[in-house]
Design an enzyme around this catalytic site. Structure first.
Site, PDB file in Angstrom:
ATOM      1  N   ASN A 379      19.252  39.312  24.642  1.00  0.00           N
ATOM      2  CA  ASN A 379      19.720  39.697  26.074  1.00  0.00           C
ATOM      3  C   ASN A 379      20.423  38.635  25.953  1.00  0.00           C
ATOM      4  O   ASN A 379      20.969  37.999  24.910  1.00  0.00           O
ATOM      5  CB  ASN A 379      19.055  40.021  27.116  1.00  0.00           C
ATOM      6  N   ILE A 380      21.821  38.782  27.400  1.00  0.00           N
ATOM      7  CA  ILE A 380      22.696  37.615  26.873  1.00  0.00           C
ATOM      8  C   ILE A 380      22.349  36.326  27.283  1.00  0.00           C
ATOM      9  O   ILE A 380      23.082  35.913  25.879  1.00  0.00           O
ATOM     10  CB  ILE A 380      23.557  38.342  28.068  1.00  0.00           C
ATOM     11  N   HIS A 381      21.121  36.539  27.803  1.00  0.00           N
ATOM     12  CA  HIS A 381      21.231  34.604  27.194  1.00  0.00           C
ATOM     13  C   HIS A 381      20.709  34.487  26.152  1.00  0.00           C
ATOM     14  O   HIS A 381      20.647  33.601  25.490  1.00  0.00           O
ATOM     15  CB  HIS A 381      19.535  34.748  28.035  1.00  0.00           C
ATOM     16  N   CYS A 382      19.873  35.093  25.127  1.00  0.00           N
ATOM     17  CA  CYS A 382      19.773  35.217  23.491  1.00  0.00           C
ATOM     18  C   CYS A 382      20.952  34.702  22.933  1.00  0.00           C
ATOM     19  O   CYS A 382      20.284  33.798  21.698  1.00  0.00           O
ATOM     20  CB  CYS A 382      18.564  36.092  23.319  1.00  0.00           C
ATOM     21  N   ILE A 383      21.816  35.716  23.216  1.00  0.00           N
ATOM     22  CA  ILE A 383      22.743  35.325  22.093  1.00  0.00           C
ATOM     23  C   ILE A 383      23.833  33.721  22.503  1.00  0.00           C
ATOM     24  O   ILE A 383      24.861  33.676  21.447  1.00  0.00           O
ATOM     25  CB  ILE A 383      23.590  36.485  22.208  1.00  0.00           C
TER      26      ILE A 383
END
Length: 390
Positions: A379-383
């Site tokens: 998700n956004i946090h992961c990238i």
């Protein structure tokens, strides 16, 4: 002169992991190319990444990593984003600032999970930052890692720190990903037992030994061990998908009221744990429930047909439930970028934005279509990986 620090630990030098909601110098991201994550047709993923690039560049620096083979494509992609903004009437001075904020670095990787393969940053609270280089083994190595080869990813943090001339601590061979830790910036760090105690991470270390290592490197006084993460999260349930600090002493927790959903018992255990604990400053923890999407986000046949998996890479199947959560949002200076999943989840998408707008009153809360990122496994946090202000 750049220094690789081997004779000390951050806690001994007065360094600690800041909160993600603290001011940023910038954000690290990796240009997406892996077909087993982003598909043969990468248009959906590139649209999502591009939307995030733009919001970051409006507010802080973007450090975009790309291999030599993909460097020119990445540069042209960013240029095209800025040209589109110019056509839409964006101010020339704003565009010039955004262009200056984008630094593309020739660093190769196995995939695009900057949060997990990039360095963790620590600060002394007086404008000085240092990095930490952990070992990375694709979320479980030979036990349950998600791809067979992760050598390039394991080198990303050290290469970035060397290239940017940032002093750093080498924590190898301790295995840790950035998404598996969350800090309040005041001595408290959150993790999940499901992830940090998994057999593929540091099996020769006890829970107590792992906690001591976290305290030494993150300058933490207390580690909160949530039992669970998000159901079917292939990272062995990273904390960044289930619980996050919104302020010291306050967290958002992924939640569902549906007792038949497998997430219900998992989140209930986490809630009961948090309500029984205090943080490093002795404060009771205030928990804000952030409901997961109303309807599970599932792999369909079209999604599956777009993947191109390598030998030894974790594969997907039609009907597989993805680990969709709104907790996996990302703070940038003055804003929060929140995943949106669309389809049947339009109402829960709106609800998540409303909850976070109430909790982040001094920030613009921006929805980002993140289904394509979720299909990639995150998700956004992961990238994204933040670099604190220095």
């Amino acid at each position: 002169m750049l220094q690789k620090i081997t004779d000390s630990k951050p806690v001994n030098d007065g360094y600690y992991m800041p909160a993600e909601f603290a001011p940023h110098d910038g954000t690290i991201m990796i240009y997406p190319v892996r077909p087993g994550s982003w598909g043969k047709d990468r248009s959906g993923a590139l649209k999502a990444f591009g939307d995030i690039f733009i919001e970051i560049l409006k507010r802080e620096n973007l450090y975009l990593l790309a291999s030599k083979e993909d460097f020119e494509e990445a540069r042209l992609f960013v240029d095209t984003l800025l040209v589109k903004l110019k056509v839409q009437g964006e101010d020339e001075d704003v565009l010039k600032t955004m262009e200056e904020r984008c630094l593309i670095l020739p660093i190769e990787s196995d995939d695009s999970w900057a949060r997990d393969v990039g360095p963790t940053f620590v600060t002394d609270g007086e404008k000085s930052i240092r990095g930490i280089n952990w070992s990375f083994n694709a979320w479980g190595g030979d036990v349950d890692g998600l791809y067979a080869s992760w050598e390039k990813d394991d080198l990303v943090a050290g290469k970035f720190l060397d290239m940017c001339e940032i002093d750093y601590y080498d924590a190898a061979p301790f295995v840790l990903e950035g998404g598996s830790i969350h800090s309040d910036g005041e001595g408290t760090v959150m993790v999940t037992e499901a992830c940090l105690l998994s057999e593929g991470r540091n099996p020769d270390l006890s829970k107590e030994e792992i906690e001591k290592t976290l305290k030494k490197y993150l300058g933490a006084e207390k580690v909160l061990w949530l039992p669970n993460g998000i159901y079917n999260d292939e990272t062995n349930e990273h904390v960044d998908n289930v619980c996050a600090f919104v302020a010291p002493g306050e967290v958002v927790l992924a939640w569902t009221d549906d007792e038949d959903d497998p997430q219900y018992e998992m989140s209930l255990e986490d809630l009961e744990y948090l309500e029984s604990e205090t943080d490093a400053r002795g404060r009771k923890i205030k928990v804000h429930k952030l409901p997961i999407p109303d309807y599970p986000v599932l792999i369909d046949q079209e999604d599956l047909d777009n993947y191109e998996f390598e030998e030894g890479e974790d594969q997907r199947e039609v009907g597989e439930r993805l680990a969709a959560s709104y907790v996996n949002y990302y703070y940038i200076n003055g804003a929060a970028l929140v995943p949106q999943f669309g389809g049947d989840n339009e109402e829960s998408d709106k609800r998540a934005l409303e909850i976070l707008r109430d909790l982040c009153k001094n920030r613009e809360v921006i929805g980002i279509d993140a289904r394509s990122i979720l299909l990639g496994g995150g998700n956004i946090h992961c990238i994204t990986q933040q670099i604190p202000e220095n």
